[in-house]
Write an enzyme that holds these catalytic residues in place. Structure first.
Site, mmCIF file in Angstrom:
data_model
loop_
_atom_site.group_PDB
_atom_site.id
_atom_site.type_symbol
_atom_site.label_atom_id
_atom_site.label_comp_id
_atom_site.label_asym_id
_atom_site.label_seq_id
_atom_site.Cartn_x
_atom_site.Cartn_y
_atom_site.Cartn_z
ATOM 1 C CE1 TYR A 60 -85.189 -17.657 61.969
ATOM 2 C CE2 TYR A 60 -86.720 -15.951 60.577
ATOM 3 C CZ TYR A 60 -86.532 -17.473 61.153
ATOM 4 O OH TYR A 60 -87.608 -17.907 61.633
ATOM 5 C CB SER A 85 -92.206 -18.522 68.183
ATOM 6 O OG SER A 85 -91.774 -19.402 67.078
HETATM 7 N N1 NAP Z 1 -90.271 -20.058 65.514
HETATM 8 C C1 NAP Z 1 -89.322 -20.706 65.115
HETATM 9 O O1 NAP Z 1 -88.893 -21.516 65.278
HETATM 10 C C2 NAP Z 1 -89.731 -20.922 63.069
HETATM 11 C C3 NAP Z 1 -88.980 -22.090 62.643
HETATM 12 C C4 NAP Z 1 -89.240 -22.379 61.445
HETATM 13 C C5 NAP Z 1 -89.995 -21.280 60.325
HETATM 14 N N2 NAP Z 1 -90.165 -20.896 61.005
HETATM 15 C C6 NAP Z 1 -90.769 -19.184 60.126
HETATM 16 O O2 NAP Z 1 -92.124 -19.682 58.743
HETATM 17 C C7 NAP Z 1 -90.856 -19.337 57.923
HETATM 18 C C8 NAP Z 1 -91.860 -20.553 57.018
HETATM 19 O O3 NAP Z 1 -91.031 -21.553 57.070
HETATM 20 P P1 NAP Z 1 -90.007 -22.259 56.607
HETATM 21 O O4 NAP Z 1 -89.375 -20.845 55.181
HETATM 22 O O5 NAP Z 1 -89.243 -23.491 57.735
HETATM 23 O O6 NAP Z 1 -91.123 -23.350 55.286
HETATM 24 P P2 NAP Z 1 -91.771 -23.054 54.745
HETATM 25 O O7 NAP Z 1 -92.366 -22.148 54.147
HETATM 26 O O8 NAP Z 1 -93.285 -24.197 54.622
HETATM 27 O O9 NAP Z 1 -90.934 -24.255 53.465
HETATM 28 C C9 NAP Z 1 -90.324 -23.199 52.602
HETATM 29 C C10 NAP Z 1 -89.456 -23.335 51.362
HETATM 30 O O10 NAP Z 1 -90.685 -24.321 50.529
HETATM 31 C C11 NAP Z 1 -89.266 -23.494 49.346
HETATM 32 N N3 NAP Z 1 -90.939 -22.632 48.255
HETATM 33 C C12 NAP Z 1 -91.651 -21.887 48.859
HETATM 34 N N4 NAP Z 1 -91.949 -21.474 48.199
HETATM 35 C C13 NAP Z 1 -92.267 -22.609 47.048
HETATM 36 C C14 NAP Z 1 -93.147 -23.097 45.183
HETATM 37 N N5 NAP Z 1 -93.621 -22.279 45.385
HETATM 38 N N6 NAP Z 1 -92.024 -24.058 45.257
HETATM 39 C C15 NAP Z 1 -91.533 -24.808 45.780
HETATM 40 N N7 NAP Z 1 -90.234 -24.653 46.782
HETATM 41 C C16 NAP Z 1 -91.435 -23.435 47.569
HETATM 42 C C17 NAP Z 1 -88.462 -22.085 49.741
HETATM 43 O O11 NAP Z 1 -87.153 -22.848 48.955
HETATM 44 P P3 NAP Z 1 -87.423 -20.975 48.039
HETATM 45 O O12 NAP Z 1 -86.679 -20.584 48.988
HETATM 46 O O13 NAP Z 1 -86.714 -22.061 46.311
HETATM 47 O O14 NAP Z 1 -88.406 -20.532 47.679
HETATM 48 C C18 NAP Z 1 -88.291 -22.703 51.529
HETATM 49 O O15 NAP Z 1 -86.712 -23.982 51.262
HETATM 50 C C19 NAP Z 1 -89.753 -19.042 58.134
HETATM 51 O O16 NAP Z 1 -88.982 -18.401 57.274
HETATM 52 C C20 NAP Z 1 -90.121 -18.325 59.176
HETATM 53 O O17 NAP Z 1 -90.677 -16.962 59.475
HETATM 54 C C21 NAP Z 1 -90.476 -20.086 62.176
#
Ligand code: NAP
Length: 281
Positions: free
Chosen positions: A42, A134
């Site tokens: 990241y 993960s």
């Molecule tokens: N281990 C892995 O391979 C892996 C893969 C994916 C994710 N992850 C972890 O899981 C976390 C979450 O996954 P993710 O970030 O991919 O997906 P997510 O949490 O489902 O979605 C994040 C997206 O949603 C938006 N968002 C958040 N709150 C919102 C709201 N209230 N209204 C509208 N949009 C909103 C964010 O934009 P804004 O920035 O504008 O809020 C961002 O673009 C990651 O940050 C990471 O720590 C791990």
């Protein structure tokens, strides 16, 4: 240390300034968020998190991931784990990494005999408190069947990603800590047309095909309450660098699980239309 129901997915910390990262982390702690999820891949996220938490390291549970990207070392080797843990620890600060996850390697890598033992050695040496995995699919199932090695699992879970829910519920019985990633399915309702990023496009299609009407809730509230209270989920990791979005997630979780009728509607829609929708890595 208690795992908060909502954790901060700190992937986007790499793309904001140091000052913004500090503000977000302080705001998260003030909201009662104790879990911070980062990874070697990241960008500046690990270093920013370490800096922002420096004075308050004992108020946070820091989760990071690795297995790759160490200079001069082949990916997915014992040495990549050993050096990766040491380097992550020096960036994150504190006495030990709370949770270190093998970041999406396949079953063959898990079975090969150098990677997992290196992680166990790091844990036995006190550099890692909890070892975990993960990812998705067969490798996730492999790790979930080995509670003697792993204490934490991270996998996708949301209304658009329900295939892991039986595994997650069983993991609770084995006292795993389960971190739900992508709890909003990357918020697909934001896009009027197909987004370009492949993972976002997958969720956009699923969101449209699922055909659930969230009214009177907003989609983000429905997603947070569905995922954070799915049986077996310890913490839902909301990915954002925006304070107001993290605040909205914490507020939604404070309302508790979804009403049983709404919950059943989301489950039924997935059962009917989500055949073959596997967890998005
Ligand atoms: N281990 C892995 O391979 C892996 C893969 C994916 C994710 N992850 C972890 O899981 C976390 C979450 O996954 P993710 O970030 O991919 O997906 P997510 O949490 O489902 O979605 C994040 C997206 O949603 C938006 N968002 C958040 N709150 C919102 C709201 N209230 N209204 C509208 N949009 C909103 C964010 O934009 P804004 O920035 O504008 O809020 C961002 O673009 C990651 O940050 C990471 O720590 C791990």
């Amino acid at each position: 240390m208690m795992f908060s129901r909502i954790g901060l997915g700190a992937g986007n910390l790499g793309s904001v300034s140091d000052a913004e990262a500090d503000r977000l982390v302080r705001a998260a702690l003030a909201l009662g968020v104790t879990v911070f999820d980062t990874a070697r891949s990241y960008g500046a996220s690990e270093a920013r998190l370490g800096r922002a938490l420096a004075e308050r390291r004992n108020e946070a549970i820091v989760v990071t991931k690795g297995g790759y990207g160490v200079d001069g070392v082949a990916d997915w080797t014992g040495e990549a784990i050993r050096r990766g843990v040491d380097e992550a620890l020096s960036r994150l600060g504190g006495d030990a990494i709370d949770v270190f996850l093998l970041h999406s390697c396949d079953v063959a890598t898990l079975e090969r005999g150098d990677v997992v033992p290196a992680l166990v050695r790091a844990r036995d040496a006190g550099k890692v408190r909890v070892a975990g995995y993960s990812g998705e699919g067969a490798a996730l199932a492999w790790a979930a069947a080995r509670r003697e090695i792993f204490g934490a699992l991270e996998c996708s879970a949301s209304p658009f990603d329900q295939a892991n829910l039986p595994l997650v519920a069983r993991a609770r019985e084995e006292s795993f800590c389960v971190l739900a990633k992508r709890p909003l399915g990357n918020a697909p309702w934001r896009y009027a047309t197909r987004p370009e990023r492949e993972d976002e496009a997958i969720y956009w299609r699923r969101w449209r095909e699922l055909g659930v009407d969230p009214t009177p809730l907003a989609w983000e509230e429905l997603c947070v309450r569905f995922t954070a209270f799915a049986p077996g989920v310890t913490t839902a990791l909301v990915g954002t660098a925006r304070m107001e979005h993290l605040e909205a997630a914490v507020r939604a979780a404070a309302s508790g699980p979804l009403d049983a009728v709404v919950h059943a509607r989301v489950r039924a829609a997935f059962a009917e239309r989500g055949g073959g929708w596997t967890g998005v890595v």
